[in-house]
Write a protein that holds these residues in place. Structure first.
Motif: not given
Length: 574
Positions: A472-473, A479-480, A476, A442, A420-422
């Motif tokens: 990017s964080v 999205d989360l 993410m 992350r 989920a956190v890539q």
């Protein structure tokens, strides 16, 4: 940004000529800087930008001859007419401070905590024979006055911990000025500062180079600071300069893919949600309240003194699926509220309802059960992750503490969260020190989501990250938040980040709420003087727009009766 002035590189005060730096390590050779050529002229601000590990600070450190013995250096670093690599220890000491000075990123590590400010200022003057005794002390007072520190006669007798972060940074600038150097290297001089203090420090540095014709090598990853300060820019990536040129050319018309990526990752105040992928989902006014704070008061007890009221009669709420940004300068009470909502510090009075339960009245097993439904992300992932635990154990620890699932189920949940956190599955058995700063953050987010919390409290979760990692964080995170639909109190002093994420904004000053409303109301049409100051001080990565914003900020300060921070050269006794 200096206007109508062209720098040809023909009269440099600092020059790197085909500089190459390699470090010998137990794992092999690290090639930190690869054949870099760069110069800084009198009165020029050359910005050296790039992410952590790109070689910026290593490059600058060669100018002071401070790299460790494991470094293998080829090429030349020239300060004035001195080639640094050819100098003896005694000759190097004569150059440091006298010809080239450094303003470090964290003033508390640059200042000696057990020596008074005045003594630290006079030390360099006496070492370099600039002034001695009473004359040096008088010059120290003049330097503090010149950099805009009030009551300098009193401040010279104080210790670093008695000054605010902004004042400490000004002291470091005064120390850099004490021997009238030809060039100053400013290594991330505003990273740890609030936006208003940052704007003051940038005004001070700008007047320094204009009035004293000092060359400045500005090392930063903040593109707003570059737009505000720089004449020319060099972009570093993996030890190489991949693009360089006048600030307007590089920031407004980047040519290299890395520069384009770096600029695309910068949050831009005024562009609103959706800057990093999908915008947060809309939340209706009738949505159930997840967190309600009413008339909260938090005080810190002090021996023999009146208690310090850090949070004073604060009320706000957060609905399910909503992100509320809590903003303000250091000392405004933001993080204290976060700790109070987690039950980590006691509240003096008020009411806090978390998911329908009265936080201030429950204890023991009830409190533990409630904490299971609250996630938290701390500002510094390195300090909040146990260095002795592998990442799998770090993320599964909340599951173990609350007795959720058996070992196999917890391991499966950790792998789901890593995805989920890539993060790669291989991170499961690695330790925190083996991950980058962005990867550690992350992990912090994954741990916060381990118990599927209904409320998430995020305290400055991206402030220590490079811009592309931050982007990017944040993408993410958005999205989360859409997937998990948790309510979130997002604490930050970065208004551009809040602009990209939040549904509503609460602005704090001195423990009180000064303004609140939707993101559009607060950030696009502020009503309160303090909010206007915060917004005016936030730099944007466009040099033309930033110059307009800077002029508007100076006009606002004059209208409000404040002074614009400038170097007062009359105070300097040459």
């Amino acid at each position: 940004m200096t206007e109508n002035k062209i720098f040809t590189g023909e009269n440099p005060v600092l020059k790197f000529d085909n500089l190459d730096v390699q470090f010998r390590t137990e794992f092999g050779t690290v090639h930190a800087v690869k054949g870099l050529t760069l110069s800084v002229e009198p009165g020029e601000v050359m910005a050296l930008v790039g992410e952590s590990g790109s070689g910026k600070s290593v490059t600058a450190t060669t100018a002071l001859g401070l790299l460790p013995k494991t470094a293998r250096i080829t090429g030349e670093t020239v300060v004035g007419d001195k080639v640094i690599g050819d100098l003896s220890g005694r000759e190097l000491r004569a150059v440091r401070g006298n010809k080239v000075a450094m303003v470090f990123q964290e003033p508390m590590t640059a200042l000696n905590p057990v020596i008074k400010i005045g003594e630290q200022l006079t030390e360099s003057m006496e070492v370099h024979g600039v002034a001695f005794g009473r004359e040096a002390w008088a010059r120290a007072i003049d330097l503090l006055a010149a950099v805009g520190i009030p009551a300098p006669e009193r401040r010279v007798n104080q210790f670093p911990h008695e000054l605010s972060g902004g004042m400490r940074q000004r002291v470091v600038i005064a120390m850099a000025l004490s021997c009238d150097p030809d060039v100053i290297i400013a290594d991330e001089p505003t990273t740890a500062l609030d936006v208003t203090v940052q704007a003051d420090i940038l005004d001070l540095l700008r007047s320094l180079k204009d009035k004293l014709n000092t060359g400045i090598l500005l090392i930063t990853h903040n593109m707003g600071v570059v737009a505000d300060m720089a004449d020319n820019v060099a972009v570093m990536f993996k030890g190489n300069v991949v693009e360089r040129g006048p600030v307007s050319d590089v920031l407004l018309n980047p040519q290299h893919p890395y520069t384009k990526k770096l600029l695309a990752a910068v949050p831009h105040l005024g562009q609103g949600p959706g800057q990093f992928g999908a915008a947060p989902a809309d939340v209706g006014a009738a949505t159930e309240t997840a967190l309600s704070v009413e008339n909260l008061i938090v005080e810190y007890k002090r021996a023999g003194k009146k208690p310090f009221r850090a949070v004073d009669d604060v009320s706000f709420d957060v609905r399910r699926g909503e992100i509320v940004g809590l903003v303000g300068e250091s000392g405004s009470g933001k993080s204290t509220i976060g700790r109070a909502l987690l039950g980590l510090i006691p509240s003096e009075s008020g009411a806090v309802s978390v998911l329908g339960q009265d936080l201030l009245s429950i204890k023991g097993a009830q409190m533990k059960a409630l904490r299971k439904r609250i996630g938290v992300i701390f500002q510094d992932p390195a300090a909040s992750l146990n260095p002795r635990f592998p990442i799998g154990d770090v993320i599964s620890e909340p599951l173990s503490v609350h007795g959720v699932g058996d070992k196999a189920e917890r391991e499966k949940r950790v792998h789901e969260l890593l995805e989920a956190v890539q993060l790669p599955r291989s991170a499961y058995n690695r330790y925190p020190h083996e991950l980058s700063g962005g990867q550690r953050q992350r992990v912090s987010i994954a741990r916060a989501l381990a118990l599927r919390p209904e409320i998430l409290i995020a305290d400055e979760p991206t402030s220590a990250l490079d811009v592309s990692v931050q982007a990017s964080v944040l993408a993410m995170f958005t999205d989360l938040q859409r997937d998990f639909e948790f309510a979130c109190l997002f604490i930050s002093h970065d208004l551009a980040v809040i602009d990209a994420l939040a549904h509503r904004v609460v602005v704090m000053q001195y423990g009180k709420i000064v303004e609140r409303g939707t993101r559009e109301q607060v950030l696009l049409d502020p009503q309160e003087e303090y909010t206007k100051r915060l917004l005016a001080a936030a730099p944007v990565p466009n040099p033309i727009e930033q110059k307009v914003r800077r002029d508007e900020r100076h006009a606002l300060l004059k209208e409000l009766g404040d002074t614009v921070v400038e170097l007062d050269t009359r105070e300097l006794q040459q």
